[in-house]
Write an enzyme that holds these catalytic residues in place. Sequence first.
Site, short mmCIF file in Angstrom:
data_model
loop_
_atom_site.label_atom_id
_atom_site.label_comp_id
_atom_site.label_asym_id
_atom_site.label_seq_id
_atom_site.Cartn_x
_atom_site.Cartn_y
_atom_site.Cartn_z
N GLY A 32 40.71 42.83 38.55
CA GLY A 32 41.48 43.28 37.40
C GLY A 32 42.64 42.36 37.09
N ALA A 36 42.24 45.69 41.36
CA ALA A 36 42.42 47.11 41.08
C ALA A 36 42.97 47.81 42.32
CB ALA A 36 41.10 47.73 40.67
N GLU A 79 41.29 39.68 35.09
CA GLU A 79 41.02 40.19 33.73
C GLU A 79 42.31 40.29 32.92
OE1 GLU A 79 37.08 42.92 33.99
OE2 GLU A 79 38.72 43.58 35.27
N GLU A 137 34.41 41.63 42.45
CA GLU A 137 33.89 43.00 42.41
C GLU A 137 32.50 43.14 43.02
OE1 GLU A 137 37.02 42.90 39.19
OE2 GLU A 137 35.52 41.53 39.99
#
Length: 697
Positions: A105, A66, A108, A128
């Site tokens: 992310g 992210a 993901e 994370e």
Amino acid sequence: MDSITQSVSYDRRGRVAVLLVDNPPVNALSQHVRQGLDEGIARAADDEQVDAVVIACAGRTFIAGADITEFGKPPQQPGLREVLDHIEACPKPVVAAIFGTALGGGHEVALCCHYRIAVPSAKLGLPEVKLGLLPGAGGTQRLPRVVGVKKALEMVTSGNPISAGEAHRHGLVDQIVEEDPGDGLVDAAVSFAEKAVAEGRPLVKIRDRDEKLAEARQNPQIFDEFRRKIARKTRGFEAPEANIRCIEAAVSLPFDEGMTREGELFAELMQGEQSKAQRYYFFAEREAAKIPDVPKDTPRREIASCGIVGAGTMGGGIAMNFANAGIPVIIVERDQEALDRGLGVVRKNYDRTASKGRISAEDVEQRMGLFSPTTDYQRLADCDIVVEAVFEDMELKKEVFGQLDAIVKQGAILATNTSALDVDEIAASTDRPADVIGLHFFSPANVMRLLEMVRGAETAKDVIATCMDLSKRIGKIAVLVGVCRGFVGNRMLFMRRIEANRLILEGATPWQVDRVIYDFGFPMGPFAMSDLAGLDIGWKRETSSSSTIREVLCERGRLGQKSGSGYYVYDRETRAAAPDPEVEELIEEFSAKEGIERREVSDQEILERCLYPMVNEGAKILEEGIAIRASDIDVVWVNGYGWPVYRGGPMFWADGIGLGEVAQKIRHYAEKLGGDHWQLSPLLERLSSEGKTFTGR
């Protein structure tokens, strides 16, 4: 190739659409990346000339996570969850082409593609937890469905990535393709997509898979067993438990309900103090590498060889850092016996690491082969850097530097590993003070990440720049500090030691003080730490005068863990520590002799008296310019002294309490107890009166 947004372009290769992300330096999932992916998937889905989609990245990595600069700010649409739902729901096969790292992310994104291919050097993970968070876009719900619950638990609670090969073995990657410096990965992904279409392969949606959840559904105690396994490592942290609860939800709830649970726990962590502290620290560590008056283009000196003076615990550990980086090491000792002993310890350390599978037997031999042990100082003549690691004695260090000045080539860096002594006085024993710098490694030097880099009054800027680069090369986190007694870390530690010693005379026990500090999040308290290091460091029997508890313990042969007793008594086999009534009696007698009336001391008072003087001293360090930034002080304490990262560091922690409250307490203890360490720092006084903070939080 058409640009969709500033960072995402759309191209067609035959009947395969290629969405290329180009958002340097790490292709973070900024708003324009999310928007580009979302619009690109929609365009490909509607394009009758497209049968499949490849998501690829330019630069040096796949999407590495992210954009954390967006954290704490109002959300910008589209959200990542929405984008990932659209990728997963695409009616045409979507293939992720992974190289570099697919983290957070980015991982993901890959999980929402129907297929994933990767080069052998790629790494995939969900880090994370290291920011006090959990994957917030379905990572905890999809990952266990593809790799299984046990592997998913390991990955989300450690945050450590796995290799492409391991990912392939667990089903996370569908195909490994050859490394290619050009466009080979994209070509391979296009070919994979064409083959998937030709063979009519199904659109594999991880959300719909549950075969790898069956074991945990039949054996739910797997979660508590895992909690016990990691309890020691994750003590005090909130995020690992939240990640486990999300994996539990993946097992026990339908996918959409699991996603809801993940979102709730993510929001709790994001708003919590621990994640704020860990995110602050993430940036603090990177900021520490920036030296305002040393430009990025400052020339560097070549470091191709290293000399170490001293093969003891510190010298051997320091030498290992250089050997680990492939830098040849000439290590000097006063006699062959000391050399053999020191190199023996180094080999044992390497053998221990190899026995745990972290390096191979070949690695051990290769690294040991980089050592050139000698008793001849002249062998150091051609070294590019020489690190002195002798006893902490000023006259001895000055003698060593005088010798080095006469022997080592001009242009070499001369470094001292002193932990508290005046680097300028050491440098003055040479005719080249500009080449002298302090490199304070922390024990064990081959393990501890912190390198307190001490800038002398005349240290050259290219020496600083070279050593900052060198620190990364040898796996250290360097913080540049100025010259004063104890520099940053030990100078602040002295303040804690003063109050801890006072507290046990006033009525607290060593184990109560240690428990309070341990419960705060430190790996151990001050008295347990003293026992571990050895109470006789700096102590001499012939000059001992029973003037402190430590001296009395040493006089009685209680030298710490190595002698079986110190502040604590230690089990001979397990070395487990236990409180000792004899020590408590000794302290009571000492208090009576000093005329100190003992009383009950609260845990809160212990915490305030041990930590507030550290904050006050940190403020003085900032005033004096010994540290560049408050965040640098926090980096020193997190990496060198075990300050819990989920509390950010002493300066960040004080900001969270409120500097007004901290200042008021310091005034209170100054009046009650006295002592220079309780004299309120003018900087702290000013910031508190203005309602400001050290770190800008």
